[in-house]
Design a protein around this motif. Sequence first.
Motif, PDB file in Angstrom:
ATOM      1  N   CYS A 197     -13.551   9.039  11.949  1.00 43.08           N
ATOM      2  CA  CYS A 197     -13.460   9.241  10.461  1.00 43.08           C
ATOM      3  C   CYS A 197     -13.210   8.100   9.657  1.00 43.08           C
ATOM      4  O   CYS A 197     -11.950   7.968   8.950  1.00 43.08           O
ATOM      5  CB  CYS A 197     -12.394  10.254  10.281  1.00 43.08           C
ATOM      6  N   ASP A 245     -13.876   7.279   6.703  1.00 44.60           N
ATOM      7  CA  ASP A 245     -13.867   7.250   5.523  1.00 44.60           C
ATOM      8  C   ASP A 245     -12.345   7.786   5.276  1.00 44.60           C
ATOM      9  O   ASP A 245     -11.960   7.705   3.674  1.00 44.60           O
ATOM     10  CB  ASP A 245     -14.955   8.284   4.781  1.00 44.60           C
ATOM     11  N   ARG A 246     -11.330   8.063   6.110  1.00 44.42           N
ATOM     12  CA  ARG A 246     -10.271   8.635   5.813  1.00 44.42           C
ATOM     13  C   ARG A 246      -9.204   7.468   5.699  1.00 44.42           C
ATOM     14  O   ARG A 246      -9.145   6.466   6.506  1.00 44.42           O
ATOM     15  CB  ARG A 246      -9.686   9.788   7.014  1.00 44.42           C
ATOM     16  N   ARG A 247      -8.241   7.464   4.448  1.00 40.34           N
ATOM     17  CA  ARG A 247      -7.227   6.862   4.639  1.00 40.34           C
ATOM     18  C   ARG A 247      -6.130   7.164   5.230  1.00 40.34           C
ATOM     19  O   ARG A 247      -5.693   8.413   5.282  1.00 40.34           O
ATOM     20  CB  ARG A 247      -6.792   6.554   3.092  1.00 40.34           C
ATOM     21  N   ASN A 290     -13.221  16.320  10.635  1.00 40.92           N
ATOM     22  CA  ASN A 290     -14.913  16.265   9.988  1.00 40.92           C
ATOM     23  C   ASN A 290     -15.393  17.749   9.897  1.00 40.92           C
ATOM     24  O   ASN A 290     -16.101  17.798   9.090  1.00 40.92           O
ATOM     25  CB  ASN A 290     -15.436  15.669  11.138  1.00 40.92           C
TER      26      ASN A 290
END
Length: 490
Positions: free
Chosen positions: A27, A29-31, A407
């Motif tokens: 993932c 794109d996850r912070r 996701n």
Amino acid sequence: MTDHVDVVIVGAGLSGIGAAWHLQQRCPDRRYVILEARQAMGGTWDLFRYPGIRSDSDMHTLGYSFRPWTAAKSIADGPSIRDYIEETARDGGIDRHIRYGHKVVAAAWSTAEACWRVEVARDDGTHTSMTCTWLHMCSGYYDYEQGHAPDFAGQETFAGRVVHPQFWPEDMDYAGKKVVVIGSGATAVTLVPSMARQAEHVTMLQRSPTYVVSRPAQDRLANWLRSKLPAKTAYGLTRWKNVTMGMLFYRMTRRRPEATKERLIGMVREHLGPDYDVATHFTPRYNPWDQRLCLVPDADLFDTIKAGKADVITDTIERFTPRGILLTSGRELEADIIVTATGLKMSLFDRVRLTRDGDEVRLADSLQYKGMMFSDVPNLSFTFGYTNASWTLKADLVAMYMCRLLNTLARRGLRQATPRIGAVGVAAEPFVDFTSGYIQRALDQLPKQGDRKPWRLNQNYALDVMALRFGSVDDSMEFSNPAGSQRRAA
């Protein structure tokens, strides 16, 4: 504005660092942020500093699936494991996401906001809060602030020093001293041979025996494979070899407990000789794998006993005395140091207070879902390893499944994933089928498991690979956009 991230990982130990690696890979794109209560990463392997601290599982299965263990010893010492965790975090840039001295004290789920508000106490005495879409608990299963310490009569009269292994003093000098280690578990069988190298004599005082199995500290096949094949290939082959052997052995112990018991005790007799009282000191009252087996590398405990540097006494404690310990049998053990290796105190979420829309979430009233979530609790996962195999085997699978859920939510444009029991009744059973004292003492505080999938624990790595890596994410899982959350998302 309140700090917001997609995922909060609680704990920078073996599980937390592994979860962060999987999150970055699956993932990207996850912070995320890792909140660690202490001032160092490593969890258990940084906290425990007692002599000889080591793994009781081979590092080809206790190590991460994605990072080969390349040291010669497969039964590794604590500092080597801590270095392995730190190197993993540093090489993956995970260390930059850790906030040390941040202890999570509460987490409140808001359905309207579709997020968790996490309350944090910092080392400097201040408090802060942040929000996250997903909360992943990797805080272990025991209380870091206190171990299990029975109240021994007369303990205050003892003239020597009493220490619990969980809080080993840096200034502890046991050279030339008489030491009594109270306990029979993994910690005790580790301490005895290690302390015996310097102490005058070490006695392991146990109320009842534990199954103790010797295993070579080095895996010769693993080292040979690594000399012939790329590191990842050799590691993968060794990992599956050890997983398969472990599963076969566990299945044999459950199907033929008496035969297995006879063989395990026979192996001890082979080490200690026919004249040693194996029936008293190494014959447990329970069947193999009703509790975890104790591993000793290269028979170090047995060699220490044979050399006369240590002995095992099976008895109960009447009281402490100024000189040592008075046993129920009437014998007095003299000691300069008494080590209370009496076990852990379970604290599944490290006393974090959980609420859902203002109502308390009581874990004891919940069913665990696939061994990693709870019934009716959204966007919350936790790591709890196997009782019959290495912790990290399950931790890796849990982290992968968490990423699958994240996701799925993103792909479907939804914000909440909640395990639901549904209309079909599920009978509740104890958290795990295990008789160890630390589990039994905490049963009333622990969640339950169900009598059927996906609410029942497999305790089987191969089955969990199929369920968590390849099984359906819709199995008893409700994906939704709660009322009010769409406005916040917009």
